[in-house]
Write a protein that holds these residues in place. Sequence first.
Motif, short mmCIF file in Angstrom:
data_model
loop_
_atom_site.label_atom_id
_atom_site.label_comp_id
_atom_site.label_asym_id
_atom_site.label_seq_id
_atom_site.Cartn_x
_atom_site.Cartn_y
_atom_site.Cartn_z
N ASP A 167 5.10 54.10 -5.54
CA ASP A 167 5.55 54.14 -6.93
C ASP A 167 6.49 55.31 -7.18
O ASP A 167 7.16 55.35 -8.20
N SER A 177 -3.07 52.11 -22.47
CA SER A 177 -2.11 51.59 -21.49
C SER A 177 -1.29 52.70 -20.84
O SER A 177 -0.18 52.47 -20.35
N LYS A 178 -1.83 53.91 -20.83
CA LYS A 178 -1.07 55.07 -20.34
C LYS A 178 -0.63 54.93 -18.89
O LYS A 178 0.51 55.29 -18.54
N GLU A 179 -1.48 54.42 -18.01
CA GLU A 179 -1.12 54.30 -16.60
C GLU A 179 -0.07 53.22 -16.39
O GLU A 179 0.80 53.35 -15.52
N VAL A 180 -0.15 52.16 -17.18
CA VAL A 180 0.85 51.10 -17.10
C VAL A 180 2.22 51.66 -17.47
O VAL A 180 3.23 51.40 -16.80
N GLU A 181 2.27 52.44 -18.55
CA GLU A 181 3.54 53.02 -18.99
C GLU A 181 4.08 54.01 -17.97
O GLU A 181 5.29 54.09 -17.74
N ASN A 225 3.63 53.99 -14.63
CA ASN A 225 4.16 53.28 -13.47
C ASN A 225 5.37 52.42 -13.80
O ASN A 225 6.20 52.15 -12.92
N ALA A 226 5.49 52.02 -15.06
CA ALA A 226 6.66 51.26 -15.49
C ALA A 226 7.85 52.18 -15.79
O ALA A 226 8.94 51.70 -16.09
N THR A 255 8.34 54.08 -18.35
CA THR A 255 8.68 54.30 -19.75
C THR A 255 8.32 55.74 -20.14
O THR A 255 8.83 56.26 -21.12
N ASN A 280 -5.24 56.96 -8.56
CA ASN A 280 -4.14 56.16 -9.09
C ASN A 280 -2.91 56.97 -9.49
O ASN A 280 -1.82 56.40 -9.66
N ARG A 298 3.34 60.06 -11.50
CA ARG A 298 3.23 58.90 -10.63
C ARG A 298 2.68 59.28 -9.24
O ARG A 298 2.94 60.37 -8.74
#
Length: 283
Positions: free
Chosen positions: A28, A99-103, A105-106, A108, A125, A242
């Motif tokens: 990532d 949704s902090k981890e999603v953001e 890795n995306a 944003t 993670n 990340r």
Amino acid sequence: MKKIIATLMAGLMAVSVLAGCGGSTGTDSKTSDVNAGKTESDWSYIADKGEMVIGITYFEPMNYMDDNGKLTGFETEFAEKVCEKMGVTPKFQKIDWDSKEVELNAKTIDCIWNGLTITDERKENMDISTPYMENKQVMVAKADKAGKLTSADALSGLTVVAEKKSAGEEVAKTDEFFKNAEYVSVDSQSKALLEVKSGTADVAIIDYVMSIGTLAEGSDYSDLKVVEEKGFSPEQYGIAIRKNSTETLKKLNDAIQAVADEGELKKIAVKYNLDDLLLVEAK
């Protein structure tokens, strides 16, 4: 002849499929540049932008709006000093904590810097900085009830709220002290306090750090009180980036130590009455 042609065609198709599947296998912390055939490190990605996008939620005394509508707080000032050392501009962005981890890795956001509790699961993670502050979870209730909440039986039939996917929620779901209570998740620690203030919940489980800035005399929540006799889940705060972002992590940790060495970290912590909780000292 037809069989030979068919065999050759099948071979060509196989080579084509393999070529199409030969994308980057990086982590990532890498960004693929398909046209150039290169990968970009996480730090290069941040440095090229010239800014670090910092994922936050609003809660005192960490990140909040002052009377003039300006973002301030311990984390805000701390991040500004660290980013200055790293040579990038901080850009604060409000996120949904759930949704902090999603953001992250995306991409944003570039880091989560908002009273993030360090856990083994999060370390698997994400990369996490040197711990910089200690904390614990505490119960908050209306002042006239707080002194009575000294046992699990005292919570029987009461409604307990905490922020979803937070350390407070983990305590509510796993600690035997709350076995007789009804647990309800909410979307922020501020919402948890509001539920108690309005009477739709009896107890909020929040960060002790938050209680210092939020329940002060003269605040909107001065009618609420921490149950002093009971604390849960001693923990430490860190900054998440990340996974496998080795260069970013080193620069971040070096900058944190530099800010501490110059006395700026202590100065900011004193301003927000958090100096007793600091873990990073000047060398």
